[in-house]
Structure formats: structure tokens, C-alpha cells
Design a protein around this motif. Structure first.
Motif, PDB file in Angstrom:
ATOM      1  N   VAL A 118       2.453 -58.032 -50.082  1.00  0.00           N
ATOM      2  CA  VAL A 118       1.676 -57.324 -50.811  1.00  0.00           C
ATOM      3  C   VAL A 118       0.904 -57.928 -51.591  1.00  0.00           C
ATOM      4  CG1 VAL A 118       2.783 -56.162 -52.833  1.00  0.00           C
ATOM      5  CG2 VAL A 118       0.165 -55.024 -51.383  1.00  0.00           C
ATOM      6  N   ARG A 119      -0.501 -58.030 -51.746  1.00  0.00           N
ATOM      7  CA  ARG A 119      -1.344 -58.042 -53.328  1.00  0.00           C
ATOM      8  C   ARG A 119      -0.821 -57.983 -53.896  1.00  0.00           C
ATOM      9  NH1 ARG A 119      -6.153 -60.928 -51.009  1.00  0.00           N
ATOM     10  NH2 ARG A 119      -6.962 -60.923 -53.285  1.00  0.00           N
ATOM     11  N   ALA A 120      -0.430 -59.153 -55.531  1.00  0.00           N
ATOM     12  CA  ALA A 120       0.130 -58.302 -56.507  1.00  0.00           C
ATOM     13  C   ALA A 120      -1.060 -57.815 -57.416  1.00  0.00           C
ATOM     14  CB  ALA A 120       0.365 -59.616 -57.333  1.00  0.00           C
ATOM     15  N   ASP A 121      -2.454 -57.682 -56.995  1.00  0.00           N
ATOM     16  CA  ASP A 121      -3.789 -57.452 -57.942  1.00  0.00           C
ATOM     17  C   ASP A 121      -3.720 -55.495 -56.851  1.00  0.00           C
ATOM     18  OD1 ASP A 121      -4.826 -58.138 -54.841  1.00  0.00           O
ATOM     19  OD2 ASP A 121      -6.199 -59.397 -56.635  1.00  0.00           O
ATOM     20  N   ASN A 122      -3.002 -55.610 -55.834  1.00  0.00           N
ATOM     21  CA  ASN A 122      -3.338 -54.254 -55.114  1.00  0.00           C
ATOM     22  C   ASN A 122      -2.547 -52.795 -55.442  1.00  0.00           C
ATOM     23  OD1 ASN A 122      -3.225 -51.884 -53.373  1.00  0.00           O
ATOM     24  ND2 ASN A 122      -3.324 -53.307 -51.114  1.00  0.00           N
ATOM     25  N   ALA A 123      -2.969 -52.596 -56.849  1.00  0.00           N
ATOM     26  CA  ALA A 123      -2.144 -51.636 -57.374  1.00  0.00           C
ATOM     27  C   ALA A 123      -2.420 -50.138 -56.695  1.00  0.00           C
ATOM     28  CB  ALA A 123      -2.111 -51.017 -58.464  1.00  0.00           C
ATOM     29  N   ALA A 124      -2.880 -49.801 -55.667  1.00  0.00           N
ATOM     30  CA  ALA A 124      -2.742 -48.588 -55.218  1.00  0.00           C
ATOM     31  C   ALA A 124      -1.456 -48.905 -53.937  1.00  0.00           C
ATOM     32  CB  ALA A 124      -3.857 -48.477 -54.098  1.00  0.00           C
ATOM     33  N   ALA A 125      -1.498 -50.027 -53.407  1.00  0.00           N
ATOM     34  CA  ALA A 125      -0.379 -50.385 -52.361  1.00  0.00           C
ATOM     35  C   ALA A 125       0.670 -49.875 -52.850  1.00  0.00           C
ATOM     36  CB  ALA A 125      -1.038 -52.149 -51.733  1.00  0.00           C
ATOM     37  N   ARG A 126       0.699 -51.092 -53.977  1.00  0.00           N
ATOM     38  CA  ARG A 126       2.523 -51.512 -54.957  1.00  0.00           C
ATOM     39  C   ARG A 126       2.530 -49.905 -55.345  1.00  0.00           C
ATOM     40  NH1 ARG A 126       1.676 -55.803 -58.997  1.00  0.00           N
ATOM     41  NH2 ARG A 126       3.414 -55.857 -59.325  1.00  0.00           N
ATOM     42  N   ALA A 127       1.740 -49.142 -55.612  1.00  0.00           N
ATOM     43  CA  ALA A 127       2.285 -47.378 -55.952  1.00  0.00           C
ATOM     44  C   ALA A 127       3.116 -46.658 -55.276  1.00  0.00           C
ATOM     45  CB  ALA A 127       1.892 -46.861 -56.209  1.00  0.00           C
ATOM     46  N   LEU A 128       2.300 -46.804 -54.007  1.00  0.00           N
ATOM     47  CA  LEU A 128       2.317 -46.237 -52.713  1.00  0.00           C
ATOM     48  C   LEU A 128       4.161 -47.164 -52.045  1.00  0.00           C
ATOM     49  CD1 LEU A 128       2.603 -44.393 -49.884  1.00  0.00           C
ATOM     50  CD2 LEU A 128       1.902 -46.384 -49.025  1.00  0.00           C
ATOM     51  N   TYR A 129       4.245 -47.914 -52.324  1.00  0.00           N
ATOM     52  CA  TYR A 129       5.648 -49.248 -51.844  1.00  0.00           C
ATOM     53  C   TYR A 129       6.884 -48.139 -52.844  1.00  0.00           C
ATOM     54  CZ  TYR A 129       2.836 -51.400 -48.765  1.00  0.00           C
ATOM     55  OH  TYR A 129       2.040 -51.651 -47.400  1.00  0.00           O
ATOM     56  N   ALA A 130       6.415 -48.314 -54.136  1.00  0.00           N
ATOM     57  CA  ALA A 130       7.298 -47.847 -55.409  1.00  0.00           C
ATOM     58  C   ALA A 130       7.655 -46.286 -54.370  1.00  0.00           C
ATOM     59  CB  ALA A 130       6.652 -48.491 -56.491  1.00  0.00           C
ATOM     60  N   LYS A 131       7.343 -45.902 -54.454  1.00  0.00           N
ATOM     61  CA  LYS A 131       6.930 -44.409 -53.364  1.00  0.00           C
ATOM     62  C   LYS A 131       7.854 -43.912 -53.507  1.00  0.00           C
ATOM     63  CE  LYS A 131       4.747 -40.496 -52.876  1.00  0.00           C
ATOM     64  NZ  LYS A 131       3.368 -39.812 -52.248  1.00  0.00           N
ATOM     65  N   LEU A 132       8.022 -45.448 -52.355  1.00  0.00           N
ATOM     66  CA  LEU A 132       8.897 -45.217 -50.739  1.00  0.00           C
ATOM     67  C   LEU A 132      10.143 -45.977 -50.870  1.00  0.00           C
ATOM     68  CD1 LEU A 132       6.216 -45.062 -47.908  1.00  0.00           C
ATOM     69  CD2 LEU A 132       6.929 -43.168 -49.258  1.00  0.00           C
TER      70      LEU A 132
END
Length: 160
Positions: A118-132
Motif C-alpha cells: 500500500v502507498r505509505a501516503d494512503n492513510a484511509a487504506a492503511r486505517a482499513l487494513y489496520a482495522k482488519l
């Protein structure tokens, strides 16, 4: 690769993609700032046994997202290659539903873990993956075509 479960609800469904979905997948790919899949790549992913394309359809049967995941023959690892949700459908849990459907299909196919970049600057995607439950395991400097940094994420999968 086993068939993806069809997850239906009043808000739409997740289903396995087919060659009839090429144009819809390409339209979603056009939303990426870089590293877009070509028509040839999409056709291949929809055709080969080592890839699976999941399609998110809203209640009106419009394609609002997709996820491509890969598995090498004999491997116990699944790799999320691409996830896209249309801007008009964001905030409706389509990304989460796509990832969960992939995890179910990958577990049923014998996969023990899932990974992705994932792109390091993609905060929304990173938050989703962390949640999962995905955790960052590696930084990938200059990973993307435009020179942006990436992160490799990993999650153990439960066996079905």
C-alpha cells in the motif's frame, strides 16, 4: 482457486468477476494516480486460475469496487494485488467487504496468510487494513511508478 463466496445484502453484493467486467474494472483502475492495470492485465487476471477478481455491486447492480488477489500454485500465501472503490461509494464499507470476501476465499483455498503493498501516503487504506488486522512488516522506498514509498502488510488467515 476456489470460487469466492457471494456476499449479498440489501446494500449490494460481492461476486466473482468475469470477462464481462473488463470495462468496469478498467474504469475503476483509471481512478489510481499511477500503477494502473492494463486491459491485457485485467483480462489475464479474470482468466487465469492463480488470480481472482472480486466485484462489488451496489443495490442497483452498478459496479462500485473491485479487488484482485493472487496465489502462486502450491503457495499458502494470498496477495492482494489491487483494491479500488469508486469515490461515490466510499464510506459504505465496500473496501472492508471486498477484503473480508478475499480472506474467506483465500482461507478456503488453503492460504495461511495474506499480504499486500500500500502507498505509505494512503492513510484511509492503511486505517482499513489496520482495522482488519494487517500489520506493517516492511517499508518499500520508491516502490511505486511515481517514486512514492510503499509499505508491505501481512495478516495470518484463519483456516476455514
Amino acid at each position: 482457486m476456489s470460487a469466492a463466496p457471494s456476499r449479498n445484502s440489501a446494500a449490494g453484493r460481492i461476486r466473482r468477476g468475469s470477462l464481462a467486467d473488463i470495462e468496469a474494472v478498467l474504469a475503476l483502475e483509471a481512478l489510481f494516480p499511477s500503477d494502473r492495470m492494463s486491459r491485457r492485465s485485467v483480462r489475464r487476471f479474470l482468466s487465469v486460475p492463480t488470480a481472482q477478481v472480486l466485484i462489488a455491486e451496489n443495490a442497483d447492480a452498478a459496479v462500485v469496487g473491485n479487488l484482485v488477489w493472487l496465489r502462486r500454485k502450491g503457495s499458502r500465501a494470498a496477495r492482494i494485488y489491487s483494491v479500488v472503490v469508486a469515490p461515490t461509494a466510499r464510506g459504505q464499507r465496500w473496501g472492508e467487504r471486498l477484503v473480508l470476501a478475499m480472506e474467506t476465499a483465500a482461507s478456503a483455498a488453503g492460504c495461511e496468510r495474506a499480504s499486500l503493498e500500500v502507498r505509505a501516503d494512503n492513510a484511509a487504506a492503511r486505517a482499513l487494513y489496520a482495522k482488519l488486522g494487517y500489520r506493517e512488516v516492511q517499508t518499500l522506498p520508491g516502490y511505486y511508478d511515481d517514486g512514492s514509498d510503499g509499505l508491505r502488510l501481512l495478516k495470518p488467515l484463519l483456516r476455514v
